[in-house]
Design a protein around this motif. Structure first.
Motif, PDB file in Angstrom:
ATOM      1  N   TRP A  58      59.003 -30.560  22.677  1.00  0.00           N
ATOM      2  CA  TRP A  58      59.559 -29.217  22.503  1.00  0.00           C
ATOM      3  C   TRP A  58      58.816 -28.451  21.414  1.00  0.00           C
ATOM      4  O   TRP A  58      58.485 -27.267  21.578  1.00  0.00           O
ATOM      5  CB  TRP A  58      61.042 -29.312  22.151  1.00  0.00           C
ATOM      6  N   LEU A  59      58.509 -29.116  20.303  1.00  0.00           N
ATOM      7  CA  LEU A  59      57.785 -28.458  19.213  1.00  0.00           C
ATOM      8  C   LEU A  59      56.379 -28.048  19.649  1.00  0.00           C
ATOM      9  O   LEU A  59      55.919 -26.936  19.345  1.00  0.00           O
ATOM     10  CB  LEU A  59      57.719 -29.395  18.004  1.00  0.00           C
ATOM     11  N   VAL A  60      55.696 -28.936  20.372  1.00  0.00           N
ATOM     12  CA  VAL A  60      54.331 -28.622  20.811  1.00  0.00           C
ATOM     13  C   VAL A  60      54.340 -27.495  21.845  1.00  0.00           C
ATOM     14  O   VAL A  60      53.492 -26.586  21.809  1.00  0.00           O
ATOM     15  CB  VAL A  60      53.651 -29.880  21.374  1.00  0.00           C
ATOM     16  N   LYS A  64      52.483 -23.915  21.500  1.00  0.00           N
ATOM     17  CA  LYS A  64      51.513 -23.404  22.461  1.00  0.00           C
ATOM     18  C   LYS A  64      51.879 -21.995  22.910  1.00  0.00           C
ATOM     19  O   LYS A  64      50.999 -21.196  23.261  1.00  0.00           O
ATOM     20  CB  LYS A  64      51.429 -24.326  23.680  1.00  0.00           C
ATOM     21  N   ALA A  65      53.174 -21.666  22.914  1.00  0.00           N
ATOM     22  CA  ALA A  65      53.614 -20.352  23.382  1.00  0.00           C
ATOM     23  C   ALA A  65      53.238 -19.234  22.415  1.00  0.00           C
ATOM     24  O   ALA A  65      53.138 -18.069  22.828  1.00  0.00           O
ATOM     25  CB  ALA A  65      55.121 -20.361  23.605  1.00  0.00           C
ATOM     26  N   VAL A  66      53.033 -19.553  21.135  1.00  0.00           N
ATOM     27  CA  VAL A  66      52.758 -18.509  20.139  1.00  0.00           C
ATOM     28  C   VAL A  66      51.412 -18.694  19.457  1.00  0.00           C
ATOM     29  O   VAL A  66      51.126 -18.010  18.470  1.00  0.00           O
ATOM     30  CB  VAL A  66      53.883 -18.474  19.073  1.00  0.00           C
ATOM     31  N   SER A  67      50.570 -19.611  19.946  1.00  0.00           N
ATOM     32  CA  SER A  67      49.270 -19.842  19.329  1.00  0.00           C
ATOM     33  C   SER A  67      48.264 -20.203  20.414  1.00  0.00           C
ATOM     34  O   SER A  67      48.584 -20.213  21.606  1.00  0.00           O
ATOM     35  CB  SER A  67      49.354 -20.974  18.288  1.00  0.00           C
ATOM     36  N   TYR A  68      47.040 -20.485  19.978  1.00  0.00           N
ATOM     37  CA  TYR A  68      45.963 -20.824  20.912  1.00  0.00           C
ATOM     38  C   TYR A  68      45.752 -22.336  21.009  1.00  0.00           C
ATOM     39  O   TYR A  68      44.629 -22.804  21.217  1.00  0.00           O
ATOM     40  CB  TYR A  68      44.664 -20.148  20.476  1.00  0.00           C
ATOM     41  N   LEU A  69      46.794 -23.097  20.862  1.00  0.00           N
ATOM     42  CA  LEU A  69      46.698 -24.553  20.943  1.00  0.00           C
ATOM     43  C   LEU A  69      46.330 -24.969  22.361  1.00  0.00           C
ATOM     44  O   LEU A  69      46.952 -24.527  23.333  1.00  0.00           O
ATOM     45  CB  LEU A  69      48.042 -25.181  20.546  1.00  0.00           C
ATOM     46  N   GLU A  88      48.042 -38.687  23.109  1.00  0.00           N
ATOM     47  CA  GLU A  88      48.090 -37.239  23.284  1.00  0.00           C
ATOM     48  C   GLU A  88      48.463 -36.542  21.973  1.00  0.00           C
ATOM     49  O   GLU A  88      47.919 -35.481  21.647  1.00  0.00           O
ATOM     50  CB  GLU A  88      49.086 -36.881  24.384  1.00  0.00           C
ATOM     51  N   MET A  89      49.385 -37.118  21.221  1.00  0.00           N
ATOM     52  CA  MET A  89      49.768 -36.523  19.947  1.00  0.00           C
ATOM     53  C   MET A  89      48.605 -36.559  18.950  1.00  0.00           C
ATOM     54  O   MET A  89      48.459 -35.649  18.119  1.00  0.00           O
ATOM     55  CB  MET A  89      50.981 -37.262  19.373  1.00  0.00           C
ATOM     56  N   SER A  90      47.761 -37.580  19.021  1.00  0.00           N
ATOM     57  CA  SER A  90      46.594 -37.650  18.165  1.00  0.00           C
ATOM     58  C   SER A  90      45.648 -36.483  18.437  1.00  0.00           C
ATOM     59  O   SER A  90      45.066 -35.904  17.510  1.00  0.00           O
ATOM     60  CB  SER A  90      45.861 -38.979  18.364  1.00  0.00           C
ATOM     61  N   GLY A  91      45.503 -36.102  19.708  1.00  0.00           N
ATOM     62  CA  GLY A  91      44.681 -34.939  20.046  1.00  0.00           C
ATOM     63  C   GLY A  91      45.244 -33.650  19.481  1.00  0.00           C
ATOM     64  O   GLY A  91      44.503 -32.781  19.008  1.00  0.00           O
ATOM     65  N   VAL A  92      46.570 -33.505  19.525  1.00  0.00           N
ATOM     66  CA  VAL A  92      47.215 -32.311  18.958  1.00  0.00           C
ATOM     67  C   VAL A  92      46.987 -32.237  17.455  1.00  0.00           C
ATOM     68  O   VAL A  92      46.656 -31.179  16.898  1.00  0.00           O
ATOM     69  CB  VAL A  92      48.725 -32.317  19.281  1.00  0.00           C
ATOM     70  N   LEU A  93      47.143 -33.357  16.764  1.00  0.00           N
ATOM     71  CA  LEU A  93      46.981 -33.375  15.313  1.00  0.00           C
ATOM     72  C   LEU A  93      45.537 -33.098  14.904  1.00  0.00           C
ATOM     73  O   LEU A  93      45.287 -32.433  13.890  1.00  0.00           O
ATOM     74  CB  LEU A  93      47.438 -34.729  14.756  1.00  0.00           C
ATOM     75  N   ASN A  94      44.599 -33.598  15.689  1.00  0.00           N
ATOM     76  CA  ASN A  94      43.193 -33.315  15.386  1.00  0.00           C
ATOM     77  C   ASN A  94      42.874 -31.838  15.554  1.00  0.00           C
ATOM     78  O   ASN A  94      42.140 -31.258  14.748  1.00  0.00           O
ATOM     79  CB  ASN A  94      42.276 -34.155  16.282  1.00  0.00           C
ATOM     80  N   GLU A 128      54.035 -25.851  11.150  1.00  0.00           N
ATOM     81  CA  GLU A 128      53.006 -25.176  11.927  1.00  0.00           C
ATOM     82  C   GLU A 128      53.632 -24.166  12.899  1.00  0.00           C
ATOM     83  O   GLU A 128      53.130 -23.049  13.061  1.00  0.00           O
ATOM     84  CB  GLU A 128      52.172 -26.204  12.709  1.00  0.00           C
ATOM     85  N   LEU A 129      54.737 -24.546  13.531  1.00  0.00           N
ATOM     86  CA  LEU A 129      55.421 -23.645  14.451  1.00  0.00           C
ATOM     87  C   LEU A 129      56.002 -22.452  13.716  1.00  0.00           C
ATOM     88  O   LEU A 129      55.930 -21.312  14.190  1.00  0.00           O
ATOM     89  CB  LEU A 129      56.522 -24.409  15.202  1.00  0.00           C
ATOM     90  N   GLU A 130      56.577 -22.686  12.554  1.00  0.00           N
ATOM     91  CA  GLU A 130      57.163 -21.600  11.780  1.00  0.00           C
ATOM     92  C   GLU A 130      56.087 -20.597  11.357  1.00  0.00           C
ATOM     93  O   GLU A 130      56.280 -19.379  11.459  1.00  0.00           O
ATOM     94  CB  GLU A 130      57.871 -22.175  10.554  1.00  0.00           C
ATOM     95  N   ALA A 131      54.949 -21.098  10.888  1.00  0.00           N
ATOM     96  CA  ALA A 131      53.856 -20.213  10.485  1.00  0.00           C
ATOM     97  C   ALA A 131      53.284 -19.454  11.677  1.00  0.00           C
ATOM     98  O   ALA A 131      52.975 -18.255  11.573  1.00  0.00           O
ATOM     99  CB  ALA A 131      52.758 -21.026   9.795  1.00  0.00           C
ATOM    100  N   ALA A 132      53.142 -20.127  12.831  1.00  0.00           N
ATOM    101  CA  ALA A 132      52.604 -19.468  14.026  1.00  0.00           C
ATOM    102  C   ALA A 132      53.535 -18.363  14.507  1.00  0.00           C
ATOM    103  O   ALA A 132      53.083 -17.296  14.951  1.00  0.00           O
ATOM    104  CB  ALA A 132      52.376 -20.498  15.129  1.00  0.00           C
ATOM    105  N   ARG A 133      54.838 -18.579  14.448  1.00  0.00           N
ATOM    106  CA  ARG A 133      55.791 -17.536  14.856  1.00  0.00           C
ATOM    107  C   ARG A 133      55.725 -16.337  13.932  1.00  0.00           C
ATOM    108  O   ARG A 133      55.811 -15.183  14.390  1.00  0.00           O
ATOM    109  CB  ARG A 133      57.206 -18.116  14.864  1.00  0.00           C
ATOM    110  N   ILE A 134      55.561 -16.566  12.638  1.00  0.00           N
ATOM    111  CA  ILE A 134      55.469 -15.451  11.690  1.00  0.00           C
ATOM    112  C   ILE A 134      54.218 -14.629  11.954  1.00  0.00           C
ATOM    113  O   ILE A 134      54.259 -13.385  11.993  1.00  0.00           O
ATOM    114  CB  ILE A 134      55.480 -15.984  10.242  1.00  0.00           C
ATOM    115  N   LEU A 135      53.089 -15.299  12.156  1.00  0.00           N
ATOM    116  CA  LEU A 135      51.841 -14.591  12.434  1.00  0.00           C
ATOM    117  C   LEU A 135      51.921 -13.838  13.753  1.00  0.00           C
ATOM    118  O   LEU A 135      51.440 -12.702  13.866  1.00  0.00           O
ATOM    119  CB  LEU A 135      50.669 -15.580  12.461  1.00  0.00           C
ATOM    120  N   ASN A 136      52.529 -14.440  14.757  1.00  0.00           N
ATOM    121  CA  ASN A 136      52.661 -13.786  16.055  1.00  0.00           C
ATOM    122  C   ASN A 136      53.563 -12.563  15.963  1.00  0.00           C
ATOM    123  O   ASN A 136      53.315 -11.531  16.586  1.00  0.00           O
ATOM    124  CB  ASN A 136      53.221 -14.782  17.077  1.00  0.00           C
TER     125      ASN A 136
END
Length: 349
Positions: A58-60, A64-69, A88-94, A128-136
């Protein structure tokens, strides 16, 4: 001492639990892990707990909905999918450049079986989600013309401060400020010697479009190469953490490394105005080992290492005296003997 270490680790875990629960509440999460006890129980099971992996998914997805992930995490159906989930989570963190070594180093398939690591992961994704929502949200409130005006005004303010011109007032026409700008640059040009501009011709509209396309392709090439170099740098630094001494000096190493690492950005800051402002002397490449370049930068180390006669180490096959070394098959009780011409010559003496 062991009791103190356990108590300190438990206190840190409780702090992470409080942070994770508070962040999830702020983000609007209303799932089955809204309660701290349920959240802690799921983190103790780690990647094998379907509720914990569902929360991470859910977090990822929200990120993705508010950033270029680009990376993603698939929902799990049971403990058998724990290994795939961690990969898969390792790819997200990288991709997010996660700074926590506990989540980015070591065996990939065993990182999310610690409650502390799982809570650290939730805190990182939530922030990261909180910061992405603020920037968006900030970018959505600004219209494109307003953004362009703000950019132009910001550039003019930088030029004004650099040339020590008076403050730009709203009632003063732009043409008046441009006239002041031209007069100031003309006055400085007569005092400070400048080489001719690198671009002397006026470009047609179609040439400006081609220049913009070329600039965009070079920015992409630069970003690709920079990401490759930064990734190699990260991998090299991670290899130093494998030693036993790094377990003691890990915190000190991170204090020195991360300020330097954060300064390495993949995006280039070169724009078209930089090209228009370039002078002819920028196109003259001076070798770093030239006398004119090293005149003011030469140090005592260079004088010791870069001057004097370099001794000859030999190694040329045509100068080796016969017979050449012979190689035989390995025999029981010892290998084949090697015979060198120079050694036999010394024995004769």
């Amino acid at each position: 001492m062991e009791v103190e270490g356990v108590e300190e680790e438990a206190g840190f875990r409780d702090t992470l639990l409080t942070q994770a629960a508070g962040l999830l509440k702020e983000l609007g999460y209303t799932g089955p892990l809204s309660d701290e006890d349920a959240l802690l129980n799921s983190c103790e099971l780690g990647a094998t707990c379907q509720k914990f992996t569902a929360l991470c998914v859910w977090l990822v997805s929200e990120l993705k909905a508010v950033s270029y992930l680009e990376e993603y995490v698939s929902p799990t159906e049971g403990p058998a999918d724990a290994e795939t989930f961690q990969l898969e989570m390792s790819g997200v963190l990288n991709e997010l450049h996660c700074p926590y070594l506990s989540l980015t180093t070591g065996n990939v398939t065993s990182r999310l079986f610690s409650s502390q690591n799982c809570l650290q992961l939730l805190v990182f994704l939530s922030t990261e989600l909180e910061a992405a929502r603020i920037l968006n949200l900030c970018s959505a409130h600004k219209s494109e013309p307003a953004d362009q005006q703000d950019d132009v005004l910001c550039e003019l303010q930088i030029i004004r401060k650099a040339l020590e011109l008076p403050e730009i007032l709203p009632e003063i026409p732009v043409t008046h400020f441009i006239k002041q700008l031209e007069d100031k640059i003309t006055a400085l040009s007569s005092v400070v010697p400048l080489s001719p501009p690198l671009l002397k011709t006026e470009l047609r509209p179609e040439q400006w479009e081609m220049l913009q396309e070329l600039h965009w392709s070079m920015l992409q090439e630069y970003e690709c190469r920079m990401r490759m170099l930064v990734t190699r740098f990260d991998v090299t630094v991670q290899s130093f953490h494998w030693s036993e001494r790094a377990k003691v000096k890990g915190a000190s190493m991170n204090d020195v490394f991360w300020p330097i690492r954060k300064a390495l950005v993949a995006e280039s800051l070169i724009t078209i105005p930089h090209l228009l402002a370039a002078r002819e002397d920028y196109s003259r490449i001076v070798h770093t080992c030239s006398d004119s370049f090293c005149q003011k930068t030469r140090s005592s180390i260079q004088k010791v290492l870069m001057t004097g006669h370099v001794p000859d180490r030999g190694g040329r096959p045509n100068e080796i005296e016969p017979p050449m070394p012979t190689w035989g098959e390995r025999k029981a009780g010892g290998g084949g003997h090697q015979r060198w011409g120079k050694r036999n010559k010394r024995k004769k003496k």
